[in-house]
Design a protein around this motif. Structure first.
Motif, PDB file in Angstrom:
ATOM      1  N   ASN A   1       1.112  -0.908  -0.172  1.00 48.80           N
ATOM      2  CA  ASN A   1      -0.042  -0.202   0.257  1.00 48.80           C
ATOM      3  C   ASN A   1       0.732   0.999   0.395  1.00 48.80           C
ATOM      4  OD1 ASN A   1      -2.355   1.275   0.063  1.00 48.80           O
ATOM      5  ND2 ASN A   1      -2.369   1.129   2.149  1.00 48.80           N
ATOM      6  N   ALA A   2       0.918   1.724  -1.206  1.00 50.47           N
ATOM      7  CA  ALA A   2       1.681   3.226  -0.596  1.00 50.47           C
ATOM      8  C   ALA A   2       0.327   4.428  -1.337  1.00 50.47           C
ATOM      9  CB  ALA A   2       2.422   2.849  -1.885  1.00 50.47           C
ATOM     10  N   ILE A   3       1.245   5.434  -1.121  1.00 53.06           N
ATOM     11  CA  ILE A   3       0.249   6.734  -1.711  1.00 53.06           C
ATOM     12  C   ILE A   3       1.080   7.107  -2.542  1.00 53.06           C
ATOM     13  CG2 ILE A   3       0.084   9.752  -1.262  1.00 53.06           C
ATOM     14  CD1 ILE A   3       0.279   8.104   2.017  1.00 53.06           C
TER      15      ILE A   3
ATOM     16  N   VAL B   1       4.173   4.242   2.916  1.00 52.73           N
ATOM     17  CA  VAL B   1       5.195   4.717   2.300  1.00 52.73           C
ATOM     18  C   VAL B   1       4.979   6.160   1.293  1.00 52.73           C
ATOM     19  CG1 VAL B   1       5.957   2.766   0.626  1.00 52.73           C
ATOM     20  CG2 VAL B   1       7.336   4.431   0.711  1.00 52.73           C
ATOM     21  N   ILE B   2       5.240   6.744   0.718  1.00 54.84           N
ATOM     22  CA  ILE B   2       5.056   7.744  -0.069  1.00 54.84           C
ATOM     23  C   ILE B   2       5.663   7.947  -1.866  1.00 54.84           C
ATOM     24  CG2 ILE B   2       4.843  10.535  -1.065  1.00 54.84           C
ATOM     25  CD1 ILE B   2       4.384  11.470   2.111  1.00 54.84           C
TER      26      ILE B   2
ATOM     27  N   PHE C   1       8.692  18.416   5.639  1.00 57.97           N
ATOM     28  CA  PHE C   1       7.640  17.436   6.504  1.00 57.97           C
ATOM     29  C   PHE C   1       8.421  16.289   7.443  1.00 57.97           C
ATOM     30  CE2 PHE C   1       4.999  19.187   3.332  1.00 57.97           C
ATOM     31  CZ  PHE C   1       3.799  19.860   3.558  1.00 57.97           C
ATOM     32  N   GLY C   2       9.658  16.556   7.159  1.00 60.57           N
ATOM     33  CA  GLY C   2      10.706  15.218   7.910  1.00 60.57           C
ATOM     34  C   GLY C   2      11.168  14.622   7.315  1.00 60.57           C
ATOM     35  N   TYR C   3      12.570  14.041   7.499  1.00 64.38           N
ATOM     36  CA  TYR C   3      13.510  12.744   6.937  1.00 64.38           C
ATOM     37  C   TYR C   3      13.598  11.402   7.282  1.00 64.38           C
ATOM     38  CZ  TYR C   3      15.729  16.093   4.896  1.00 64.38           C
ATOM     39  OH  TYR C   3      16.498  17.410   3.910  1.00 64.38           O
TER      40      TYR C   3
ATOM     41  N   LEU D   1      -1.906  12.200   4.807  1.00 67.40           N
ATOM     42  CA  LEU D   1      -1.927  11.066   4.959  1.00 67.40           C
ATOM     43  C   LEU D   1      -1.362   9.941   5.545  1.00 67.40           C
ATOM     44  CD1 LEU D   1      -3.661  11.055   1.227  1.00 67.40           C
ATOM     45  CD2 LEU D   1      -5.168  10.892   3.111  1.00 67.40           C
ATOM     46  N   TYR D   2       0.073  10.527   5.174  1.00 63.55           N
ATOM     47  CA  TYR D   2       1.076   9.527   5.817  1.00 63.55           C
ATOM     48  C   TYR D   2       1.406   9.411   6.993  1.00 63.55           C
ATOM     49  CZ  TYR D   2       5.409   7.274   6.877  1.00 63.55           C
ATOM     50  OH  TYR D   2       6.982   6.980   7.265  1.00 63.55           O
TER      51      TYR D   2
END
Length: 95
Positions: free
Chosen positions: A9-11, A46-47, A77-79, A38-39
């Motif tokens: 499943n992924a974005i 995962v995106i 948005f962050g590593y 969404l993440y």
């Protein structure tokens, strides 16, 4: 690190070509923000930034939008956000 065989499943983060300076478009920033939301909500682990690449255009082929979106996503948005970058598509069907 998540690898391709592990993804169920992924974005999928679609982009739009960067400007002639390689800067991300404002509309794409909104898509990146939504993907991060969404993440963080746990929708997917995962995106996948998947973006425009124009190999025939000498000026624009140096920009791979997927990399530009991934960099913006992590910086804004962050590593800790997991990504699998897909930088080779040249059209929406290839995404």
């Amino acid at each position: 690190m998540i690898t391709h065989p592990d993804v169920e499943n992924a974005i999928l983060l679609h982009g739009h070509m960067p400007d002639h300076e390689g800067r991300i478009q404002e509309g794409v920033k909104i898509r990146v923000e939504r993907a991060a939301e969404l993440y963080r909500a746990g929708i997917a682990p995962v995106i996948i930034p998947s973006g425009w690449y124009m190999p025939k255009d000498k000026e624009l082929r140096k920009f791979r939008e997927a990399y530009i979106m991934e960099r913006y996503l992590h910086e804004a948005f962050g590593y800790d956000i997991e990504t699998i970058c897909e930088p080779y598509s040249t059209s929406l069907p290839e995404n």
